[in-house]
Design a protein around this motif. Structure first.
Motif, PDB file in Angstrom:
ATOM      1  N   GLN A  89     -13.573 -15.907   5.960  1.00 13.26           N
ATOM      2  CA  GLN A  89     -14.386 -15.024   5.107  1.00 13.26           C
ATOM      3  C   GLN A  89     -15.882 -15.324   5.208  1.00 13.26           C
ATOM      4  OE1 GLN A  89     -12.388 -15.422   1.174  1.00 13.26           O
ATOM      5  NE2 GLN A  89     -11.614 -13.370   1.542  1.00 13.26           N
ATOM      6  N   PRO A  90     -16.435 -15.231   6.395  1.00  9.84           N
ATOM      7  CA  PRO A  90     -17.869 -15.506   6.560  1.00  9.84           C
ATOM      8  C   PRO A  90     -18.727 -14.325   6.149  1.00  9.84           C
ATOM      9  CG  PRO A  90     -16.957 -14.817   8.629  1.00  9.84           C
ATOM     10  CD  PRO A  90     -15.800 -14.848   7.660  1.00  9.84           C
ATOM     11  N   GLN A  91     -20.018 -14.599   5.968  1.00 10.48           N
ATOM     12  CA  GLN A  91     -20.978 -13.514   5.774  1.00 10.48           C
ATOM     13  C   GLN A  91     -21.467 -12.976   7.119  1.00 10.48           C
ATOM     14  OE1 GLN A  91     -22.992 -16.529   3.240  1.00 10.48           O
ATOM     15  NE2 GLN A  91     -23.788 -14.729   2.151  1.00 10.48           N
ATOM     16  N   ILE A  92     -21.541 -13.881   8.101  1.00  4.06           N
ATOM     17  CA  ILE A  92     -22.041 -13.548   9.435  1.00  4.06           C
ATOM     18  C   ILE A  92     -21.023 -13.978  10.488  1.00  4.06           C
ATOM     19  CG2 ILE A  92     -23.800 -14.073  11.196  1.00  4.06           C
ATOM     20  CD1 ILE A  92     -25.093 -12.518   9.007  1.00  4.06           C
ATOM     21  N   VAL A  93     -20.739 -13.087  11.441  1.00  2.43           N
ATOM     22  CA  VAL A  93     -19.998 -13.456  12.647  1.00  2.43           C
ATOM     23  C   VAL A  93     -20.951 -13.264  13.823  1.00  2.43           C
ATOM     24  CG1 VAL A  93     -18.185 -12.769  14.270  1.00  2.43           C
ATOM     25  CG2 VAL A  93     -17.666 -12.987  11.842  1.00  2.43           C
ATOM     26  N   HIS A  94     -21.144 -14.331  14.593  1.00  2.00           N
ATOM     27  CA  HIS A  94     -22.086 -14.289  15.713  1.00  2.00           C
ATOM     28  C   HIS A  94     -21.313 -14.445  17.017  1.00  2.00           C
ATOM     29  CE1 HIS A  94     -26.335 -15.564  17.223  1.00  2.00           C
ATOM     30  NE2 HIS A  94     -25.672 -14.872  18.150  1.00  2.00           N
ATOM     31  N   ALA A  95     -21.301 -13.388  17.815  1.00  6.09           N
ATOM     32  CA  ALA A  95     -20.572 -13.349  19.091  1.00  6.09           C
ATOM     33  C   ALA A  95     -21.510 -13.728  20.229  1.00  6.09           C
ATOM     34  CB  ALA A  95     -19.996 -11.954  19.324  1.00  6.09           C
ATOM     35  N   GLN A  96     -21.191 -14.821  20.907  1.00  6.42           N
ATOM     36  CA  GLN A  96     -22.025 -15.293  22.003  1.00  6.42           C
ATOM     37  C   GLN A  96     -21.521 -14.700  23.323  1.00  6.42           C
ATOM     38  OE1 GLN A  96     -24.757 -16.976  21.700  1.00  6.42           O
ATOM     39  NE2 GLN A  96     -24.649 -17.733  19.600  1.00  6.42           N
ATOM     40  N   ALA A  97     -22.287 -13.766  23.871  1.00  9.67           N
ATOM     41  CA  ALA A  97     -22.052 -13.138  25.175  1.00  9.67           C
ATOM     42  C   ALA A  97     -21.022 -12.006  25.127  1.00  9.67           C
ATOM     43  CB  ALA A  97     -21.699 -14.177  26.230  1.00  9.67           C
ATOM     44  N   GLY A  98     -20.750 -11.443  26.318  1.00 11.23           N
ATOM     45  CA  GLY A  98     -20.056 -10.165  26.417  1.00 11.23           C
ATOM     46  C   GLY A  98     -18.602 -10.155  26.029  1.00 11.23           C
ATOM     47  N   LYS A  99     -17.837 -11.166  26.434  1.00 14.22           N
ATOM     48  CA  LYS A  99     -16.402 -11.143  26.151  1.00 14.22           C
ATOM     49  C   LYS A  99     -16.140 -11.148  24.655  1.00 14.22           C
ATOM     50  CE  LYS A  99     -11.973 -13.388  27.145  1.00 14.22           C
ATOM     51  NZ  LYS A  99     -11.243 -14.393  27.955  1.00 14.22           N
ATOM     52  N   VAL A 100     -16.830 -12.022  23.939  1.00 17.92           N
ATOM     53  CA  VAL A 100     -16.629 -12.066  22.477  1.00 17.92           C
ATOM     54  C   VAL A 100     -17.061 -10.767  21.835  1.00 17.92           C
ATOM     55  CG1 VAL A 100     -17.072 -13.335  20.351  1.00 17.92           C
ATOM     56  CG2 VAL A 100     -17.105 -14.540  22.513  1.00 17.92           C
ATOM     57  N   SER A 101     -18.175 -10.215  22.306  1.00 10.43           N
ATOM     58  CA  SER A 101     -18.669  -8.963  21.728  1.00 10.43           C
ATOM     59  C   SER A 101     -17.626  -7.857  21.860  1.00 10.43           C
ATOM     60  CB  SER A 101     -19.977  -8.554  22.417  1.00 10.43           C
ATOM     61  OG  SER A 101     -20.978  -9.524  22.212  1.00 10.43           O
ATOM     62  N   GLU A 102     -16.967  -7.794  23.017  1.00 13.65           N
ATOM     63  CA  GLU A 102     -15.933  -6.774  23.215  1.00 13.65           C
ATOM     64  C   GLU A 102     -14.709  -7.044  22.341  1.00 13.65           C
ATOM     65  OE1 GLU A 102     -14.978  -5.842  27.257  1.00 13.65           O
ATOM     66  OE2 GLU A 102     -17.057  -6.079  27.911  1.00 13.65           O
TER      67      GLU A 102
ATOM     68  N   THR B 297     -25.142 -11.794  21.020  1.00  9.15           N
ATOM     69  CA  THR B 297     -26.233 -12.306  21.852  1.00  9.15           C
ATOM     70  C   THR B 297     -25.967 -12.007  23.317  1.00  9.15           C
ATOM     71  OG1 THR B 297     -26.895 -14.082  20.330  1.00  9.15           O
ATOM     72  CG2 THR B 297     -27.471 -14.363  22.640  1.00  9.15           C
ATOM     73  N   VAL B 298     -26.978 -11.411  23.967  1.00  4.35           N
ATOM     74  CA  VAL B 298     -26.934 -11.131  25.406  1.00  4.35           C
ATOM     75  C   VAL B 298     -27.551 -12.329  26.131  1.00  4.35           C
ATOM     76  CG1 VAL B 298     -27.557  -9.504  27.228  1.00  4.35           C
ATOM     77  CG2 VAL B 298     -27.320  -8.699  24.866  1.00  4.35           C
ATOM     78  N   HIS B 299     -26.767 -12.982  26.975  1.00  7.51           N
ATOM     79  CA  HIS B 299     -27.245 -14.175  27.676  1.00  7.51           C
ATOM     80  C   HIS B 299     -27.589 -13.919  29.134  1.00  7.51           C
ATOM     81  CE1 HIS B 299     -26.519 -17.370  24.666  1.00  7.51           C
ATOM     82  NE2 HIS B 299     -25.577 -16.549  24.224  1.00  7.51           N
ATOM     83  N   GLY B 300     -27.086 -12.833  29.710  1.00  2.00           N
ATOM     84  CA  GLY B 300     -27.317 -12.594  31.132  1.00  2.00           C
ATOM     85  C   GLY B 300     -27.482 -11.126  31.432  1.00  2.00           C
ATOM     86  N   THR B 301     -27.832 -10.842  32.672  1.00  2.00           N
ATOM     87  CA  THR B 301     -28.075  -9.468  33.110  1.00  2.00           C
ATOM     88  C   THR B 301     -26.775  -8.668  33.125  1.00  2.00           C
ATOM     89  OG1 THR B 301     -29.854 -10.298  34.515  1.00  2.00           O
ATOM     90  CG2 THR B 301     -29.076  -8.063  34.938  1.00  2.00           C
ATOM     91  N   LYS B 302     -26.746  -7.599  32.354  1.00  2.00           N
ATOM     92  CA  LYS B 302     -25.572  -6.721  32.291  1.00  2.00           C
ATOM     93  C   LYS B 302     -26.038  -5.276  32.408  1.00  2.00           C
ATOM     94  CE  LYS B 302     -22.732 -10.128  31.094  1.00  2.00           C
ATOM     95  NZ  LYS B 302     -21.640 -10.607  31.931  1.00  2.00           N
ATOM     96  N   LYS B 303     -25.411  -4.514  33.304  1.00  2.00           N
ATOM     97  CA  LYS B 303     -25.774  -3.102  33.420  1.00  2.00           C
ATOM     98  C   LYS B 303     -25.315  -2.318  32.200  1.00  2.00           C
ATOM     99  CE  LYS B 303     -25.810  -2.896  38.476  1.00  2.00           C
ATOM    100  NZ  LYS B 303     -25.192  -2.308  39.681  1.00  2.00           N
ATOM    101  N   ASN B 304     -24.121  -2.653  31.724  1.00  2.00           N
ATOM    102  CA  ASN B 304     -23.556  -1.937  30.581  1.00  2.00           C
ATOM    103  C   ASN B 304     -23.559  -2.855  29.359  1.00  2.00           C
ATOM    104  OD1 ASN B 304     -22.143  -0.438  28.742  1.00  2.00           O
ATOM    105  ND2 ASN B 304     -20.292  -0.230  29.981  1.00  2.00           N
ATOM    106  N   LYS B 305     -24.379  -2.528  28.387  1.00  2.00           N
ATOM    107  CA  LYS B 305     -24.482  -3.368  27.189  1.00  2.00           C
ATOM    108  C   LYS B 305     -23.772  -2.736  25.985  1.00  2.00           C
ATOM    109  CE  LYS B 305     -28.701  -5.860  28.380  1.00  2.00           C
ATOM    110  NZ  LYS B 305     -29.383  -5.085  29.417  1.00  2.00           N
TER     111      LYS B 305
END
Length: 344
Positions: free
Chosen positions: A77-90, A107-115
């Motif tokens: 039950q957090p107030q904030i969920v922070h997804a580091q990089a693309g896999k977690v974000s998806e 958070t975007v850490h590297g070059t991605k064509k599709n964000k």
């Protein structure tokens, strides 16, 4: 503030992983911080962090992984969920409907064509200006990677460390200047380009790191008859100490997000030469940059970096890096983003 950090790597430590370790540990000094990550990273977090082990080697479409992630976040039950990089974000995007009243940061850490996967975030952090491309201005934030301040080695400690390397590689002329490269020996780092650029330069090249290309890079050195000039030190746990022995730190990558090796070089008062990758181009002087893949331009930048006048061009950058590229600065800026979201 109750925060969940999520890291979906499943082995190996690069800039993304080190960023997550540093940020999470720093945030935990004054917040209730949980981390969800692969069990192989458990020892990287301090006692203030509550660690939850999840096997992220599974596909981002794996139903059990999605269910486990959703269940854990619901329990915490957090107030904030922070997804580091693309896999977690998806992954978070797929379970987002079940995470009511939780603010999401990606958070975007590297070059991605599709964000598009990152846009599940109420806020999207990029580790360099270039990485904000494709992110709505209303969501985009830039937070540079930071590292903990380095402990300067004494003169005696430097001499002892240098002596140990000289003994290990007696074929090198120990009186020559040192160009140092730190990174994984993988295609994206393009260390073959750096070796090519070092031809004809009166300096030694120390390559710190290991990876799948080591054998082919060693063969390249032999083919170019540079054995007297190049040393492969392999993976080293004392890389930050070794940086203090360098005259120039070099980066020859094809792409980067915001390279920690640049941060560590600048904090150690070392001249940095690089290809024009993300993050670097926002910091280094033009004369010390080369077009990606251009060995001739990289050679010219290396020659410039080895000149005695180079340090003067970097003095202000050294000071700026010590003030801005720190874990504390990174954590404070991230907290401000969290607070703004919660106050909306």
């Amino acid at each position: 503030m109750k925060i969940v950090q999520i890291l979906a790597s499943s082995g190996g430590i690069g800039g993304l992983e080190q960023h997550t370790f540093n940020l999470t540990n720093q945030l935990a000094e004054s917040n209730d911080v949980h981390v969800i990550a692969h069990p192989c990273y458990a020892e990287k977090f301090n006692e203030n962090v509550q660690f939850h082990a999840v096997d992220f080697s599974r596909s981002r479409w794996n139903i059990r992984l999605l269910w486990q992630l959703k269940t854990l976040i619901t329990q915490i039950q957090p107030q904030i969920v922070h997804a580091q990089a693309g896999k977690v974000s998806e992954l978070i995007a797929r379970i987002h409907p079940f995470l009511a009243d939780i603010k999401i940061v990606t958070t975007v850490h590297g070059t991605k064509k599709n964000k598009s996967g990152y846009l599940v975030g109420d806020a999207v952090i990029a580790v360099s200006q270039a990485l904000t491309l494709g992110i709505p201005e209303s969501k985009a934030h830039i937070v540079y990677n930071g590292v903990y301040p380095q402990t300067a080695l004494s003169v005696d400690a430097k001499q002892s460390l240098k002596h140990s390397i000289d003994q290990q590689f007696p074929h090198l002329d120990s009186t020559k200047k040192i160009v140092m490269c730190i990174g994984r020996l993988e295609p994206v780092k393009n260390i073959a380009l750096l070796i090519q650029a070092m031809q004809g330069i009166d300096a030694n090249l120390w390559i710190i790191g290991d990876g799948s290309l080591r054998q082919s890079l060693e063969a390249q050195v032999k083919q170019q008859n540079m054995q007297h000039q190049v040393a492969f030190l392999g993976f080293r746990t004392d890389a930050r100490d070794l940086v203090q022995l360098a005259d120039v730190v070099a980066l020859s990558s094809e792409r980067e997000g915001f390279p920690l090796v640049m941060v560590e070089a600048l904090q150690a008062d070392k001249v940095m030469v690089s290809t024009k990758v993300n993050g670097v181009i926002e910091w280094l002087p033009e004369a010390y940059l080369a077009e990606i893949g251009d060995s001739t331009a990289l050679q010219q930048a290396l020659k410039k970096g080895l000149e005695s006048t180079a340090l003067a061009d970097f003095e202000k950058l050294f000071t700026r890096a010590k003030n801005e590229l720190t874990v504390d600065a990174m954590a404070q800026q991230t907290l401000q983003i969290y607070e703004r979201l919660l106050n909306k």
